[in-house]
Write a protein that holds these residues in place. Structure first.
Motif: not given
Length: 75
Positions: A19-20, A22, A24-26, A28-29
């Motif tokens: 959750n939240r 690296n 996760w962020c990739e 979502l991007a």
């Protein structure tokens, strides 16, 4: 060539990431990029189709797609 699972043989594909973190962020991007950029969508779809036709294993299929994902996110 190995037989890849067919989309109709599964109800979902689940990716488990921190959750939240690296990844996760990739992810979502990448999702947001595909939602807003038709060229990126077309490029990714072409990569998926090429990988499906040429990959000899599930791992190779994923690796081929991952290269394109990295390139798209680097733009």
């Amino acid at each position: 060539m190995a037989q890849l699972p067919r989309r109709t043989d599964r109800a979902a594909v689940v990716h488990v990431v921190e959750n939240r973190g690296n990844e996760w962020c990739e992810w979502l991007a990448f999702r947001d990029l595909l939602r807003t950029d038709s060229t990126a969508r077309s490029t990714y779809l072409a990569a998926k189709r090429t990988a499906e036709a040429s990959a000899s294993s599930w791992g190779e299929y994923i690796a081929q797609k991952y290269q394109v994902i990295r390139q798209l996110l680097a733009r």
